[in-house]
Design a protein around this motif. Structure first.
Motif, mmCIF file in Angstrom:
data_model
loop_
_atom_site.group_PDB
_atom_site.id
_atom_site.type_symbol
_atom_site.label_atom_id
_atom_site.label_comp_id
_atom_site.label_asym_id
_atom_site.label_seq_id
_atom_site.Cartn_x
_atom_site.Cartn_y
_atom_site.Cartn_z
ATOM 1 N N PRO A 1 0.832 -1.211 0.000
ATOM 2 C CA PRO A 1 0.000 0.000 0.000
ATOM 3 C C PRO A 1 0.859 1.251 0.000
ATOM 4 N N ILE A 2 0.309 2.330 -0.473
ATOM 5 C CA ILE A 2 1.019 3.607 -0.499
ATOM 6 C C ILE A 2 0.839 4.291 0.851
ATOM 7 N N PRO A 3 1.897 4.431 1.641
ATOM 8 C CA PRO A 3 1.735 5.112 2.931
ATOM 9 C C PRO A 3 1.669 6.622 2.757
ATOM 10 N N GLU A 4 0.914 7.248 3.605
ATOM 11 C CA GLU A 4 0.829 8.707 3.632
ATOM 12 C C GLU A 4 1.005 9.148 5.089
ATOM 13 N N GLN A 5 2.198 9.265 5.587
ATOM 14 C CA GLN A 5 3.421 9.371 4.825
ATOM 15 C C GLN A 5 4.382 8.175 4.962
ATOM 16 N N TYR A 6 4.257 7.373 6.001
ATOM 17 C CA TYR A 6 5.310 6.398 6.272
ATOM 18 C C TYR A 6 4.754 5.002 6.527
ATOM 19 N N GLY A 7 5.633 3.985 6.333
ATOM 20 C CA GLY A 7 5.268 2.606 6.622
ATOM 21 C C GLY A 7 6.463 1.848 7.182
ATOM 22 N N HIS A 8 6.175 0.857 8.019
ATOM 23 C CA HIS A 8 7.231 0.033 8.604
ATOM 24 C C HIS A 8 6.837 -1.431 8.479
ATOM 25 N N LEU A 9 7.762 -2.243 7.984
ATOM 26 C CA LEU A 9 7.535 -3.673 7.809
ATOM 27 C C LEU A 9 8.635 -4.440 8.520
ATOM 28 N N HIS A 10 8.248 -5.365 9.401
ATOM 29 C CA HIS A 10 9.196 -6.212 10.109
ATOM 30 C C HIS A 10 8.892 -7.657 9.732
ATOM 31 N N ILE A 11 9.873 -8.322 9.132
ATOM 32 C CA ILE A 11 9.705 -9.703 8.700
ATOM 33 C C ILE A 11 10.594 -10.580 9.565
ATOM 34 N N ASP A 12 9.992 -11.514 10.274
ATOM 35 C CA ASP A 12 10.736 -12.365 11.199
ATOM 36 C C ASP A 12 10.868 -13.771 10.620
ATOM 37 N N ALA A 13 12.063 -14.321 10.719
ATOM 38 C CA ALA A 13 12.295 -15.670 10.198
ATOM 39 C C ALA A 13 11.413 -16.693 10.894
ATOM 40 N N ASN A 14 11.044 -16.416 12.131
ATOM 41 C CA ASN A 14 10.165 -17.312 12.880
ATOM 42 C C ASN A 14 8.694 -16.957 12.714
ATOM 43 N N GLN B 1 6.582 -15.283 13.985
ATOM 44 C CA GLN B 1 5.801 -14.819 15.118
ATOM 45 C C GLN B 1 5.915 -13.315 15.341
ATOM 46 N N GLY B 2 7.056 -12.734 15.001
ATOM 47 C CA GLY B 2 7.237 -11.310 15.239
ATOM 48 C C GLY B 2 6.973 -10.438 14.025
ATOM 49 N N SER B 3 6.476 -11.021 12.945
ATOM 50 C CA SER B 3 6.239 -10.243 11.733
ATOM 51 C C SER B 3 5.072 -9.284 11.938
ATOM 52 N N LEU B 4 5.219 -8.071 11.426
ATOM 53 C CA LEU B 4 4.146 -7.086 11.506
ATOM 54 C C LEU B 4 4.331 -6.036 10.426
ATOM 55 N N ALA B 5 3.248 -5.337 10.130
ATOM 56 C CA ALA B 5 3.289 -4.222 9.191
ATOM 57 C C ALA B 5 2.428 -3.110 9.762
ATOM 58 N N THR B 6 2.932 -1.896 9.724
ATOM 59 C CA THR B 6 2.155 -0.750 10.181
ATOM 60 C C THR B 6 2.432 0.423 9.262
ATOM 61 N N TRP B 7 1.389 1.123 8.860
ATOM 62 C CA TRP B 7 1.567 2.234 7.931
ATOM 63 C C TRP B 7 0.513 3.299 8.185
ATOM 64 N N GLN B 8 0.851 4.497 7.743
ATOM 65 C CA GLN B 8 0.024 5.672 7.970
ATOM 66 C C GLN B 8 -0.764 6.035 6.724
ATOM 67 N N LYS B 9 -2.022 6.429 6.930
ATOM 68 C CA LYS B 9 -2.855 7.037 5.897
ATOM 69 C C LYS B 9 -3.427 8.318 6.482
ATOM 70 N N GLU B 10 -2.645 9.380 6.366
ATOM 71 C CA GLU B 10 -2.998 10.672 6.953
ATOM 72 C C GLU B 10 -3.225 10.527 8.458
ATOM 73 N N LYS B 11 -4.446 10.658 8.964
ATOM 74 C CA LYS B 11 -4.700 10.582 10.400
ATOM 75 C C LYS B 11 -4.828 9.151 10.911
ATOM 76 N N LEU C 1 -0.997 -4.579 11.128
ATOM 77 C CA LEU C 1 -1.258 -6.016 10.964
ATOM 78 C C LEU C 1 -0.322 -6.791 11.878
ATOM 79 N N THR C 2 -0.875 -7.644 12.746
ATOM 80 C CA THR C 2 -0.064 -8.466 13.621
ATOM 81 C C THR C 2 -0.611 -9.895 13.649
ATOM 82 N N ASN C 3 0.245 -10.825 14.048
ATOM 83 C CA ASN C 3 -0.132 -12.226 14.267
ATOM 84 C C ASN C 3 -0.517 -12.974 12.989
ATOM 85 N N PHE C 4 -0.159 -12.444 11.824
ATOM 86 C CA PHE C 4 -0.469 -13.127 10.572
ATOM 87 C C PHE C 4 0.627 -14.105 10.165
#
Length: 251
Positions: free
Chosen positions: A206-219, A221-231, A236-239
């Motif tokens: 997705p296009i973040p407005e303004q920022y996005g963070h993606l953490h990919i864990d080899a295990n 369990q710790g993978s997550l994605a979080t991003w901004q859309k203005e306000k 996304l967690t636990n996927f």
């Protein structure tokens, strides 16, 4: 969302001044100034995952305040032969979805969901007072410290270690991306990072407005994605290993 970034654009991006990258990275990465088009994102394809056509018949958006003006994807991934549903709530500017898949179609918040379904993951949408305060929730690091490693397609990552972990970090557009593994399996961090970059050549985040963070864990369990859309901030967690499959359904 847009096609993959060219190698030369990526090389130019990583040579630019870090402060300018944060402000202008969408232009360096081939996006239009109006953010009408953008780039892509990563993950191994899962042949056991498909889009659930029944999700189109489940009104997940009904739990979201109407004045938020938010549209959710209609093609969330789910295991073949399963049906997607959710336990959802809306409280004090926070909307939470716990997505489940079940053998039969169940309405959202059906009391039988936990008994008959399997938890897929959680989506949280938070409304902030301002876009500035929303942006403060997102990692905006422009990575440059650590051992430089070639991730392919003209992208350089940076490896560092700490607390029993190996991290390979890099930037794609306005996304700060980290791949982590344990020190016992240190090669997995670089492998996952390269697979992610390769996947970015054919898939879109997705296009973040303004920022996005993606953490990919080899295990996973710790993978997550979080991003901004203005306000708004989406998280996304636990996927697990489906984190990226879910992320690419958002615009």
């Amino acid at each position: 969302m847009m096609t993959a970034c060219g190698n030369e654009d990526n090389k130019a991006l990583q040579k630019d001044d870090p402060e300018q990258i944060v402000d202008d990275v969408e232009i360096n990465n081939g996006q239009s100034e109006e953010l009408g088009t953008e780039y892509k994102e990563p993950v191994k394809s899962n042949e056991n995952v498909t889009s659930d056509s029944n999700a189109r018949n489940t009104n997940f958006e009904s739990i979201i305040p109407s004045d938020w003006d938010i549209q959710l994807p209609t093609d969330f991934p789910v295991t073949k032969g399963k049906h997607l549903t959710a336990i959802a709530s809306s409280k004090q500017n926070v909307v939470t979805f716990e997505f489940y898949q079940a053998d039969k179609q169940l309405e959202m918040n059906d009391p039988k969901i936990k008994e008959n379904g399997q938890l897929v993951g959680q989506l949280v949408i938070t409304k902030h007072a301002t876009a500035k305060s929303a942006g403060e929730e997102i990692d905006k690091t422009v990575f440059s410290d650590g051992e430089a490693v070639d991730l392919g397609h003209g992208i350089t990552g940076y490896q560092d270690a700490g607390a029993g972990s190996i991290f390979t970090s890099w930037n794609e557009g306005r996304w700060a991306i980290i791949a982590r593994s344990t020190t016992e399996k240190s090669e997995e961090s670089l492998t996952i990072a390269k697979e992610t970059v390769e996947f970015l050549e054919t898939h879109m985040m997705p296009i973040p407005e303004q920022y996005g963070h993606l953490h990919i864990d080899a295990n996973d369990q710790g993978s997550l994605a979080t991003w901004q859309k203005e306000k708004f901030v989406y998280t996304l967690t636990n996927f697990g290993d489906n984190t990226l499959n879910w992320l690419i359904t958002f615009e």
